[in-house]
Write an enzyme that holds these catalytic residues in place. Structure first.
Site, PDB file in Angstrom:
ATOM      1  N   CYS A 248     -16.190  -7.520  19.967  1.00  0.00           N
ATOM      2  CA  CYS A 248     -16.686  -8.889  19.782  1.00  0.00           C
ATOM      3  C   CYS A 248     -16.109  -9.557  18.530  1.00  0.00           C
ATOM      4  O   CYS A 248     -16.433 -10.712  18.240  1.00  0.00           O
ATOM      5  CB  CYS A 248     -18.214  -8.915  19.749  1.00  0.00           C
ATOM      6  SG  CYS A 248     -18.930  -8.247  18.238  1.00  0.00           S
TER       7      CYS A 248
ATOM      8  N   VAL B 133      -5.029  -4.152  -0.397  1.00  0.00           N
ATOM      9  CA  VAL B 133      -6.301  -4.216   0.326  1.00  0.00           C
ATOM     10  C   VAL B 133      -7.421  -3.566  -0.493  1.00  0.00           C
ATOM     11  O   VAL B 133      -8.508  -3.357  -0.006  1.00  0.00           O
ATOM     12  CB  VAL B 133      -6.157  -3.504   1.704  1.00  0.00           C
ATOM     13  CG1 VAL B 133      -5.227  -4.293   2.616  1.00  0.00           C
ATOM     14  CG2 VAL B 133      -5.664  -2.061   1.561  1.00  0.00           C
ATOM     15  N   ASP B 134      -7.111  -3.257  -1.779  1.00  0.00           N
ATOM     16  CA  ASP B 134      -8.042  -2.460  -2.584  1.00  0.00           C
ATOM     17  C   ASP B 134      -9.146  -3.259  -3.277  1.00  0.00           C
ATOM     18  O   ASP B 134     -10.100  -2.693  -3.795  1.00  0.00           O
ATOM     19  CB  ASP B 134      -7.273  -1.619  -3.617  1.00  0.00           C
ATOM     20  CG  ASP B 134      -6.340  -2.452  -4.507  1.00  0.00           C
ATOM     21  OD1 ASP B 134      -6.687  -3.593  -4.844  1.00  0.00           O
ATOM     22  OD2 ASP B 134      -5.259  -1.931  -4.868  1.00  0.00           O
TER      23      ASP B 134
ATOM     24  N   HIS C  60      -3.001  -9.157   3.600  1.00  0.00           N
ATOM     25  CA  HIS C  60      -3.166  -8.047   4.555  1.00  0.00           C
ATOM     26  C   HIS C  60      -4.622  -7.653   4.772  1.00  0.00           C
ATOM     27  O   HIS C  60      -4.904  -6.588   5.311  1.00  0.00           O
ATOM     28  CB  HIS C  60      -2.364  -6.821   4.094  1.00  0.00           C
ATOM     29  CG  HIS C  60      -0.879  -7.021   4.193  1.00  0.00           C
ATOM     30  ND1 HIS C  60       0.030  -6.224   3.544  1.00  0.00           N
ATOM     31  CD2 HIS C  60      -0.151  -7.930   4.871  1.00  0.00           C
ATOM     32  CE1 HIS C  60       1.255  -6.643   3.817  1.00  0.00           C
ATOM     33  NE2 HIS C  60       1.183  -7.678   4.613  1.00  0.00           N
TER      34      HIS C  60
ATOM     35  N   GLN D  41      -0.653  -8.231  -1.391  1.00  0.00           N
ATOM     36  CA  GLN D  41      -0.539  -7.420  -0.177  1.00  0.00           C
ATOM     37  C   GLN D  41      -1.584  -6.308  -0.204  1.00  0.00           C
ATOM     38  O   GLN D  41      -1.740  -5.589   0.765  1.00  0.00           O
ATOM     39  CB  GLN D  41       0.842  -6.768  -0.116  1.00  0.00           C
ATOM     40  CG  GLN D  41       1.980  -7.743  -0.052  1.00  0.00           C
ATOM     41  CD  GLN D  41       3.312  -7.002  -0.009  1.00  0.00           C
ATOM     42  OE1 GLN D  41       3.829  -6.687   1.049  1.00  0.00           O
ATOM     43  NE2 GLN D  41       3.851  -6.713  -1.156  1.00  0.00           N
TER      44      GLN D  41
ATOM     45  N   ASN E  25       9.110  -4.680 -11.801  1.00  0.00           N
ATOM     46  CA  ASN E  25       9.076  -3.499 -10.942  1.00  0.00           C
ATOM     47  C   ASN E  25       9.653  -2.325 -11.722  1.00  0.00           C
ATOM     48  O   ASN E  25      10.415  -2.529 -12.660  1.00  0.00           O
ATOM     49  CB  ASN E  25       9.896  -3.740  -9.661  1.00  0.00           C
ATOM     50  CG  ASN E  25       9.475  -2.825  -8.519  1.00  0.00           C
ATOM     51  OD1 ASN E  25       9.477  -1.601  -8.657  1.00  0.00           O
ATOM     52  ND2 ASN E  25       9.097  -3.410  -7.395  1.00  0.00           N
TER      53      ASN E  25
ATOM     54  N   CYS F 247     -15.178  -5.575  14.524  1.00  0.00           N
ATOM     55  CA  CYS F 247     -15.430  -4.996  15.848  1.00  0.00           C
ATOM     56  C   CYS F 247     -14.227  -5.247  16.761  1.00  0.00           C
ATOM     57  O   CYS F 247     -13.734  -6.368  16.861  1.00  0.00           O
ATOM     58  CB  CYS F 247     -16.693  -5.602  16.449  1.00  0.00           C
ATOM     59  SG  CYS F 247     -17.041  -4.967  18.104  1.00  0.00           S
TER      60      CYS F 247
ATOM     61  N   CYS G 139     -22.747  -5.172  19.334  1.00  0.00           N
ATOM     62  CA  CYS G 139     -22.375  -4.889  20.728  1.00  0.00           C
ATOM     63  C   CYS G 139     -22.058  -3.414  20.987  1.00  0.00           C
ATOM     64  O   CYS G 139     -21.763  -3.041  22.125  1.00  0.00           O
ATOM     65  CB  CYS G 139     -21.174  -5.758  21.131  1.00  0.00           C
ATOM     66  SG  CYS G 139     -19.613  -5.141  20.486  1.00  0.00           S
TER      67      CYS G 139
HETATM   68  P1  NAD Z   1       5.211  -1.970  -1.706  1.00  0.00           P
HETATM   69  O1  NAD Z   1       6.178  -2.249  -0.621  1.00  0.00           O
HETATM   70  O2  NAD Z   1       4.482  -3.093  -2.291  1.00  0.00           O
HETATM   71  O3  NAD Z   1       5.991  -0.974  -2.812  1.00  0.00           O
HETATM   72  C1  NAD Z   1       5.465  -0.565  -4.046  1.00  0.00           C
HETATM   73  C2  NAD Z   1       6.404  -1.070  -5.139  1.00  0.00           C
HETATM   74  O4  NAD Z   1       5.754  -0.943  -6.384  1.00  0.00           O
HETATM   75  C3  NAD Z   1       7.738  -0.300  -5.236  1.00  0.00           C
HETATM   76  O5  NAD Z   1       8.793  -1.213  -5.288  1.00  0.00           O
HETATM   77  C4  NAD Z   1       7.607   0.441  -6.585  1.00  0.00           C
HETATM   78  O6  NAD Z   1       8.846   0.544  -7.253  1.00  0.00           O
HETATM   79  C5  NAD Z   1       6.681  -0.470  -7.338  1.00  0.00           C
HETATM   80  N1  NAD Z   1       5.884   0.180  -8.391  1.00  0.00           N
HETATM   81  C6  NAD Z   1       5.292   1.397  -8.367  1.00  0.00           C
HETATM   82  N2  NAD Z   1       4.592   1.599  -9.497  1.00  0.00           N
HETATM   83  C7  NAD Z   1       4.745   0.481 -10.252  1.00  0.00           C
HETATM   84  C8  NAD Z   1       4.247   0.069 -11.527  1.00  0.00           C
HETATM   85  N3  NAD Z   1       3.460   0.856 -12.266  1.00  0.00           N
HETATM   86  N4  NAD Z   1       4.593  -1.154 -11.988  1.00  0.00           N
HETATM   87  C9  NAD Z   1       5.396  -1.973 -11.268  1.00  0.00           C
HETATM   88  N5  NAD Z   1       5.894  -1.635 -10.048  1.00  0.00           N
HETATM   89  C10 NAD Z   1       5.564  -0.426  -9.558  1.00  0.00           C
HETATM   90  O7  NAD Z   1       4.091  -1.160  -1.255  1.00  0.00           O
HETATM   91  P2  NAD Z   1       4.133   0.042  -0.309  1.00  0.00           P
HETATM   92  O8  NAD Z   1       3.519   1.105  -1.126  1.00  0.00           O
HETATM   93  O9  NAD Z   1       5.493   0.267   0.278  1.00  0.00           O
HETATM   94  O10 NAD Z   1       3.145  -0.472   0.847  1.00  0.00           O
HETATM   95  C11 NAD Z   1       3.432  -1.357   1.886  1.00  0.00           C
HETATM   96  C12 NAD Z   1       2.124  -2.040   2.350  1.00  0.00           C
HETATM   97  O11 NAD Z   1       0.955  -1.221   2.210  1.00  0.00           O
HETATM   98  C13 NAD Z   1       1.810  -3.253   1.517  1.00  0.00           C
HETATM   99  O12 NAD Z   1       1.149  -4.169   2.297  1.00  0.00           O
HETATM  100  C14 NAD Z   1       0.847  -2.695   0.500  1.00  0.00           C
HETATM  101  O13 NAD Z   1       0.082  -3.663  -0.120  1.00  0.00           O
HETATM  102  C15 NAD Z   1       0.011  -1.773   1.333  1.00  0.00           C
HETATM  103  N6  NAD Z   1      -0.611  -0.800   0.394  1.00  0.00           N
HETATM  104  C16 NAD Z   1      -1.650  -1.257  -0.359  1.00  0.00           C
HETATM  105  C17 NAD Z   1      -2.219  -0.440  -1.323  1.00  0.00           C
HETATM  106  C18 NAD Z   1      -3.334  -1.005  -2.159  1.00  0.00           C
HETATM  107  O14 NAD Z   1      -4.133  -1.811  -1.670  1.00  0.00           O
HETATM  108  N7  NAD Z   1      -3.427  -0.615  -3.422  1.00  0.00           N
HETATM  109  C19 NAD Z   1      -1.724   0.860  -1.523  1.00  0.00           C
HETATM  110  C20 NAD Z   1      -0.663   1.310  -0.705  1.00  0.00           C
HETATM  111  C21 NAD Z   1      -0.113   0.448   0.245  1.00  0.00           C
HETATM  112 ZN    ZN Z   2     -19.165  -6.022  18.388  1.00  0.00          ZN
END
Ligand code: NAD
Ligand code: ZN
Length: 249
Positions: A130, A103-104, A119, A101, A214, A127, A151
């Site tokens: 376009c 995006v990093d 995601h 999930q 988790n 864009c 564009c």
């Molecule tokens: P999420 O719903 O995936 O929740 C984060 C989970 O990670 C929680 O359940 C927490 O208990 C657990 N957690 C925290 N630290 C941990 C560790 N060290 N080891 C194991 N588990 C751990 O994510 P969100 O923050 O509620 O975000 C929702 C949406 O936003 C998702 O699509 C997510 O990917 C995106 N998002 C992405 C990034 C990224 O790309 N790094 C950062 C923030 C949010």
């Molecule tokens: Zn464009």
């Protein structure tokens, strides 16, 4: 916990076709805040109010400032032992798919190859006129919002926002991988954002074992074959580095 990790180890080592599903938690130990909790807030805005089409069309500059700040954090972030353990798993197994999930881009940075970024990616912009998509690694982006060089339209992050639909082809690839696998390993996701929230249940319905890692209990915890409470950067290497983990159990 010990029973959880022993069972998880047994399932991971005996699997041949593994699907790993990761959420923001796996990148927490790389210094990237999750959305949940106080540390996820930015200038007192809740990310759930910024990562939406409505917020962007109302104030693209504000939303871009938030993305720019996230890109600055991510640009300096390095993959942690959890990301690298997943890469090791990909090398060990006959078949491997990672659904993230996040995006990093840190799974790619750690060398994992078969990755579905469900995601999207923070390093792609699109864009709004376009629909041209391009890679963009500028931090900071000099002018916000960036404009399309084809564009002149306003560019947006090529990520899936709350209230938007994930392209069907991406979901199909995830479901196909789960259908083919013999283990689903769910790491660092709260299990409240769909469609990934249901993937554990989908796997269970097809009688696939599911292991979860988790730091807290999630809605799926009681349903899975093993739930290991702990940081992914500490637990994953134990599950993958067989000899080390055998000695520690
Ligand atoms: P999420 O719903 O995936 O929740 C984060 C989970 O990670 C929680 O359940 C927490 O208990 C657990 N957690 C925290 N630290 C941990 C560790 N060290 N080891 C194991 N588990 C751990 O994510 P969100 O923050 O509620 O975000 C929702 C949406 O936003 C998702 O699509 C997510 O990917 C995106 N998002 C992405 C990034 C990224 O790309 N790094 C950062 C923030 C949010
Ligand atoms: Zn464009």
């Amino acid at each position: 916990m010990e029973k959880g990790i022993a069972k998880a180890y047994e399932l991971v080592s005996s699997s041949n076709e593994i699907v790993v599903l990761t959420g923001a938690g796996i990148s927490a130990e790389s210094g990237i805040p999750t959305y949940r909790g106080q540390e996820g807030l930015w200038r007192n805005y809740d990310p759930h109010e910024l990562a939406t089409p409505e917020a962007f069309f109302k104030n693209p500059k504000l939303v871009w400032e938030w993305y720019d700040s996230r890109r600055a954090i991510m640009k300096n972030a390095k993959p942690n032992p959890g990301h690298f353990a997943i890469t090791a798993l990909e090398k060990e197994k006959r078949d491997f798919t990672l659904i993230t999930q996040n995006v990093d881009g840190l799974h790619f940075a750690a060398g994992t190859r078969n990755v579905i970024e469900i995601h999207g990616s923070l390093w792609e912009i699109k864009c709004t006129e376009c629909e041209k998509i391009e890679k963009n690694y500028q931090v900071p982006i000099p002018e916000l919002p960036p404009k399309c060089d084809a564009c002149g339209g306003v560019m947006r992050p090529n990520t899936v926002w709350f209230g938007e639909i994930i392209p069907m082809e991406r979901i199909d690839r995830c479901l196909f991988a789960i259908e083919q696998c013999d283990l689903l390993l769910i790491v660092g996701t709260s299990g409240v954002v769909e469609p990934t929230a249901s993937m554990g249940l989908i796997a269970k319905k097809s009688e696939k074992p599911v292991v979860e890692i988790n730091i807290e209990i999630t809605p799926g915890t009681g349903l899975y074959d093993a739930s290991v409470m702990g940081k992914s950067g500490e637990i994953l290497p134990l599950l993958v580095e067989s000899e080390t983990s055998r000695n520690r159990m």
